[in-house]
Design a protein around this motif. Structure first.
Motif, PDB file in Angstrom:
ATOM      1  N   LEU A  29       7.309   8.378  -8.860  1.00 55.84           N
ATOM      2  CA  LEU A  29       8.521   7.571  -8.693  1.00 55.84           C
ATOM      3  C   LEU A  29       8.669   6.625  -9.872  1.00 55.84           C
ATOM      4  O   LEU A  29       9.755   6.445 -10.415  1.00 55.84           O
ATOM      5  CB  LEU A  29       8.456   6.781  -7.380  1.00 55.84           C
ATOM      6  CG  LEU A  29       8.512   7.608  -6.095  1.00 55.84           C
ATOM      7  CD1 LEU A  29       8.194   6.747  -4.882  1.00 55.84           C
ATOM      8  CD2 LEU A  29       9.882   8.242  -5.921  1.00 55.84           C
ATOM      9  N   GLY A  54      11.376   3.993  -1.050  1.00 53.95           N
ATOM     10  CA  GLY A  54      11.113   4.614  -2.341  1.00 53.95           C
ATOM     11  C   GLY A  54      11.265   3.611  -3.466  1.00 53.95           C
ATOM     12  O   GLY A  54      10.692   3.753  -4.528  1.00 53.95           O
ATOM     13  N   PRO A  59       2.220   9.830  -5.372  1.00 52.77           N
ATOM     14  CA  PRO A  59       3.679   9.896  -5.337  1.00 52.77           C
ATOM     15  C   PRO A  59       4.295   8.660  -5.993  1.00 52.77           C
ATOM     16  O   PRO A  59       5.332   8.756  -6.660  1.00 52.77           O
ATOM     17  CB  PRO A  59       3.992   9.932  -3.840  1.00 52.77           C
ATOM     18  CG  PRO A  59       2.772  10.494  -3.197  1.00 52.77           C
ATOM     19  CD  PRO A  59       1.618  10.047  -4.040  1.00 52.77           C
ATOM     20  N   ALA A  60       3.621   7.506  -5.837  1.00 57.95           N
ATOM     21  CA  ALA A  60       4.164   6.275  -6.419  1.00 57.95           C
ATOM     22  C   ALA A  60       4.286   6.390  -7.935  1.00 57.95           C
ATOM     23  O   ALA A  60       5.265   5.933  -8.535  1.00 57.95           O
ATOM     24  CB  ALA A  60       3.275   5.091  -6.035  1.00 57.95           C
TER      25      ALA A  60
END
Lengths: 340, 460, 291
Positions: B297, B326, B293-294
């Motif tokens: 982002l 986030g 997920p990083a």
């Protein structure tokens, strides 16, 4: 202000703890045919009566503070590390065995002994961390098992393949003088106490004032949201468990280097479990944990005096501590912990 | 807080009574009070016979069988044991009687949403209620299912059951109810015979004025941004199958569909939290299933998740730390407070206090934080999954306007929504999803409501 | 050949003996967890059963009375856990850990009070060979009965409903808190028989630490048995087999500590291999608070 405090959860918890300590303690003393006044008198006197007794209280404080800080780190990350006892034993073992096996000169000996304990505890904590990160294995069961395995393994090692000269039964050989911690004020108290205090402040800072601490708390408080915010839950679990174990292991090393001067499989009368109560009473905040560890350290050191002076079995203290843990299990800590 | 204040309401046997109002107007609370699940401080509820309640979020136990759910705590017995044969028979008879076909032995977790609702309804019907409360009963039904659902409900009414439907879908109110009561801020503000009112009038009464306008759509040049070819993904029970589509910078692509048709898998695959196969090309680079997920982002892909309470926010934390979530690394601790103040100001978060604990905020203000922090990170692609779920009309209009502004500024927006009106109001193009597949695509100019409804229901 | 056969038979017999307390504890754990309460306190309940049964058997001279008292003590401890985890909605794992500490310390304290010596009790009238056989057989009977109760009876369905979704159960008119409470208490009664077996059937005294982490192994058995009575019994037999193997290998000169660690290591390996592939009851371990 005062009235508001009287209604807070913290205040209610303090009342509950006091009721348990004095209520259950009194009943137990009466059962042992000892007047609670005499019994508690012996306990407090034994904890704070003389310089030596104060020092012993602070030694017990130190022994609880390390594992409690470790537990707090894991709990804050949403991980139930019930394995501080085993991590402490492994740390103590590594410190004792290496210290006796490789006598180093002055300045290196103590750091090596403490580093060995930290490392061994960290590894013992990393095992359930890896199991959790890789296989999603429940860390509660894993750490419970590893506690038993730690005792059995170290017993086997010190009586079997890693037996050392000068050892008598389940223990290592003696630590050389250079590897022992210096005493303070001519008492049993050592620098480990100061080290634990400093560690508490550092951990508080790490948790509240660093991005690492922020991510660790996010993983504990809202794992799903943390994952989507780019926080690697597996990695965080592994680091938190290793760090948690390392701190408990360091505690084990300080017991070996500071008091016993050798590793003995009976080095912990359950510090790793009592520390759960300390961490909870301290609301998982490193600074409050310091306060809580002094209170529990007093019970520990005073309990021994109470047994000797008033004839009340010291197990009463453990009984009270068990009940305190039950009573405080409702603290917010663990609200979001179930995610397996 | 008072959710409901001095409400008088009367239900008649044989009548479908609609209770409408914005989120937070107090209609669900009123239904719960009538059912007896929530205690009222003052006043009384009188009903002849049993009151039944069908919840918006089903109260079904996923890993039990249909008959176990329907007859829970009313099991037929034979000696010490449950008479399983009699239980099955009872559920079958009930199904047949109301025309709600379902296999009594099926595990609930294996059933599609529409069937689950039947189970929920059967459970209440087994209690032979004289009053039946339906809380947002069509939230997860396809347009065609909605019609047959109301046929069943109308049937019940004819048999003498008093029925109250809590809803915010005005079209259904007009089409199926005989009487309508409008609530706002915990009070009844209007009551009509449905035949004597209109959807527009009801809408004005719900909001207490005119419905707020959305931001204007600027004409912007679009550019390629995200290309998806043959995407298949799975997240929990949500399955996406072989999706091919494109999202360009400077456009809002709406994904229309009924809940449970693969939207979660789509959103999670883009967020990097669900495994997928197929090709995802974003701004010229290939996205991999092994991406974290990083990394998504970092590329400027931001997802507004469907479940803000669990997937987006740390409820025990304050606004400041939540706004940073986030961006916790890129922002740096020193800038958290400033970032929070920006979002509070731009999205009119109330209270305007960075130290307020998020759990104490209203759903609308919580969502403003989530959307605000997402747009503040100058995203290239925004995946907005039900971004206005459960928030009031004012907050919803604000959120939708900000999404349009992000599009005007050149971001690509993929708006996944179960509310067709929301999609029609904001999207440049509409994709239709049904049973995990993309089954239709419409330009803004060529939107055909009837056709989209039919596609959503799985009728190609 | 005959010698090998005899050795195998001996190990199998020993497996039954070693598995029995684990079966009881695991069954208690299954019932409790199916209702949604993780019972980390199984170890403490074993201790309570073992200690109390010895004291009462010693005092009355009647081991049957002792056994009953042991069960009562287990229920009492379970009731404490059940109360705090249902009515006070505290964390189940932390509370269970506290229970274990309190039970261990309470028994140690009791030894000093009753026998005026730390470490172990005197020898007391035990259940004998017959009693031991009855308890072994009863363990399997209990597994079968619990299986039927969970799958066939209304109460069993209610228990499962509470373990999956207490709020849905509540809205169907089942008192989820009460159901959970009694599931934990009855689970405690079953588990305590494991403690009675250890002190009054396998031996005739109580000594500190005699439960030796069996409560934790039982927790693992619950998981490997996929939260079913029959599965947990199978897992308990598996761990019992390792314990029996330990006895036999010890005689062959393998160091005892390593062998003692064997069941724990087996459980750890199985835990890693099993996790993620089995699903606990959906609301297992989650305190239920009525809104």
């Amino acid at each position: 202000m005062t009235a508001a405090f009287l209604r807070t959860r913290a205040f209610r918890d303090i009342v509950v703890v006091l009721v348990l300590v004095f209520g259950v303690g009194s009943i137990a003393m009466l059962l042992a045919h000892v007047s609670p006044i005499v019994g508690f008198g012996a306990l407090f006197d034994g904890a704070w009566g003389t310089k030596g007794e104060i020092a012993e209280t602070l030694v017990q404080t130190t022994n609880l503070l390390f594992p409690a800080l470790g537990i707090a780190i894991a709990f804050r990350a949403g991980l139930f590390n019930i394995g501080a006892e085993g991590q402490l034993v492994m740390g103590g073992f590594a410190a004792g065995w290496l210290g006796a096996q490789f006598p180093l000169p002055g300045y290196l000996a103590v750091p090596m002994v403490l580093a060995a304990g930290t490392l061994a505890g960290g590894v013992w904590g990393a095992i359930p961390g890896i199991m959790r990160a890789r296989f999603k294995a429940n860390e509660v069961i894993a750490t419970l098992m590893l506690n038993v395995v730690a005792i059995l393994l170290t017993t086997y090692l010190v009586t079997g393949p890693l037996q050392q000269g000068g050892a008598n039964g389940s223990e290592t050989g003696p630590l050389p003088k250079a590897a022992q911690l210096t005493h303070l004020f001519d008492t049993q108290l050592t620098w480990a106490f100061v080290l634990a205090l400093v560690l508490a402040f550092v951990l508080r800072w790490v948790l509240q004032r660093t991005i690492f601490g922020y991510e660790l708390r996010a993983a504990g408080d809202a794992p799903e949201a943390a994952k989507r915010a780019g926080i690697d839950l597996g990695r965080t679990a592994l680091i938190a468990m290793s760090l948690s174990g390392a701190i408990a292991g360091l505690g084990g090393a300080t017991i070996v280097a500071g008091a016993l001067h050798r590793f003995n499989t009976g080095l912990s009368p359950g510090y790793g479990f009592i520390a759960i109560a300390v961490a909870l009473v301290g609301n998982l905040d490193p600074l409050w944990i310091v306060v809580a560890s002094v209170a529990f350290g007093m019970l520990q050191s005073g309990g021994i005096a109470m047994q000797a002076e008033a004839g009340v079995p010291k197990e009463v203290v453990s009984l009270i501590i068990g009940l305190v843990i039950i009573a405080l299990a409702g603290r917010r800590v663990v609200a979001s912990l179930r995610s397996t | 807080m008072q959710a409901v204040d001095g409400v008088d309401l009367e239900l008649q046997p044989g009548e479908i009574h609609a209770l409408v109002g914005e989120n937070g107007a107090g209609k669900s609370t009123l239904a719960a009070i009538a059912y007896g699940a929530v205690r009222s401080d003052d006043g009384s509820v009188e009903a002849v016979g049993v009151v039944g309640l069908v919840h918006q979020h089903f109260k079904l136990i996923e890993r039990l069988r249909v008959w176990e759910n329907v007859l829970l705590n009313r099991e037929p017995r034979r000696g010490w044991a449950i008479d399983v044969d009699a239980a099955r028979e009872r559920v079958r008879a009930l199904s047949a009687s109301y025309g709600l076909a379902v296999d009594p032995d099926a595990l609930v977790e294996t059933l599609p949403v529409g069937i689950k609702q039947r189970v929920e309804l059967l459970r209440e019907l087994d209690r032979e209620p004289s009053v039946l409360l339906l809380d947002e009963p069509t939230a997860s039904l396809a347009p065609t299912e909605i019609a047959s659902f109301f046929t069943t409900v109308g049937d019940l009414a004819k048999r003498g059951t008093a029925i109250m439907v809590v809803t915010h879908k005005l079209a259904e109110v007009i089409a199926y109810s005989q009487r309508v009561t409008v609530m706002r801020a915990g009070r009844v503000v209007a009551s009509h015979l449905t035949s004597e009112t209109s959807a527009d009038e009801i809408a004005r009464e719900m909001v207490g004025g005119e419905v707020p306008a959305l931001a204007a759509r600027a004409s912007v040049a679009t550019a390629p941004l995200l290309e998806v070819r043959g995407l298949s993904a799975r997240s929990g029970t949500s399955v996406l199958d072989d999706a091919t589509f494109e999202v360009r910078a400077g456009e809002i692509v709406g994904v229309a569909g009924i809940e449970g048709n693969g939207q979660t898998a789509l959103s999670d695959a883009l967020a990097g939290v669900a495994a997928f196969t197929g090709e995802l090309v974003f701004a010229g680079t290939l996205l991999r299933a092994s991406d974290t997920p990083a990394s998504r982002l970092a590329r400027g892909i931001r997802v507004i998740p469907q479940d803000r309470r669990h997937e987006a926010l740390v409820l025990d934390w304050n606004v400041r730390d939540n706004v940073a979530l986030g961006r916790q690394r890129t922002l740096g601790l020193a800038k958290y407070a400033g970032a929070a103040r920006e979002v509070i100001e731009r999205f009119d978060v109330r209270p305007p206090n960075p130290d307020a604990i998020v759990a104490a905020l209203s759903g609308g203000n919580q969502q403003k934080i989530v959307v605000g922090r997402t747009l503040a990170s100058s995203p290239k692609l925004v995946v907005a999954y039900q971004p206005t779920r459960g928030i009031d009309i004012g907050a919803a209009a604000l959120v939708q306007s900000r999404l349009i502004e992000a599009r005007n500024a050149g971001a690509g927006v993929l708006l996944i929504s179960f509310e067709l009106d929301e999609i029609f109001a904001t999207a440049d193009r509409v994709l239709v999803i049904a049973n995990g597949k993309f089954v239709g695509s419409f330009d803004r100019a060529g939107i055909d409501r009837g056709r989209i409804g039919a596609l959503m229901a799985g009728n190609a | 050949m005959n010698a090998t056969l005899a050795a195998v038979m001996a190990i199998l017999g020993l497996t039954l003996i070693k598995a029995t307390p684990l079966i009881y504890a695991a069954l208690g754990g299954v019932l409790s967890e199916r209702a949604g309460v993780v019972n980390i306190g199984l170890e403490g309940i074993l201790i309570a059963g073992a200690f109390t049964s010895v004291v009462v058997s010693g005092a009355t001279g009647n081991p049957i009375l002792g056994a009953l008292a042991g069960v009562l003590a287990g229920m009492l401890l379970a009731a404490i856990l059940a109360y705090v985890t249902t009515r006070l909605a505290v964390d189940q794992i932390v509370a269970g850990t506290g229970l274990n500490i309190a039970a261990l310390a309470g028994a140690a304290f009791g030894l000093v009070l009753v026998y005026h010596q730390p470490g172990a009790s005197h020898e007391v009238p035990a259940l004998g060979r017959t009693g031991e056989t009855v308890l072994v057989v009863l363990a399997f009977v209990a597994a079968g009965v619990l299986h039927l109760v969970l799958t066939r009876t209304p109460w069993g369905l209610h228990v499962r409903a509470c373990g999956e979704d207490p709020s849905a159960a509540d809205s169907a008119g089942i008192d989820a808190l009460k159901t959970r409470f009694w599931a934990v208490v009855i689970g405690g009664a079953i588990a305590s028989l494991g403690g009675v077996y250890l002190s009054l059937a396998e031996l005739d005294l109580y000594s500190d630490g005699m439960t030796a982490g069996r409560g934790f192994i039982a927790l693992a058995a619950v998981i490997f048995g996929r939260w079913t009575p029959l599965g947990a019994t199978g897992a308990a037999l598996f761990f019992g087999f390792f314990a029996a193997l330990q006895f036999s290998l010890q005689r062959a000169g393998v160091p005892s500590e390593l062998l003692q660690a064997l069941p724990y290591l087996a459980a750890l390996v199985a835990l890693a291999g099993f996790a993620g592939r089995v699903r606990a009851p959906a609301a297992d371990g989650v305190p239920y608070v009525r809104s």
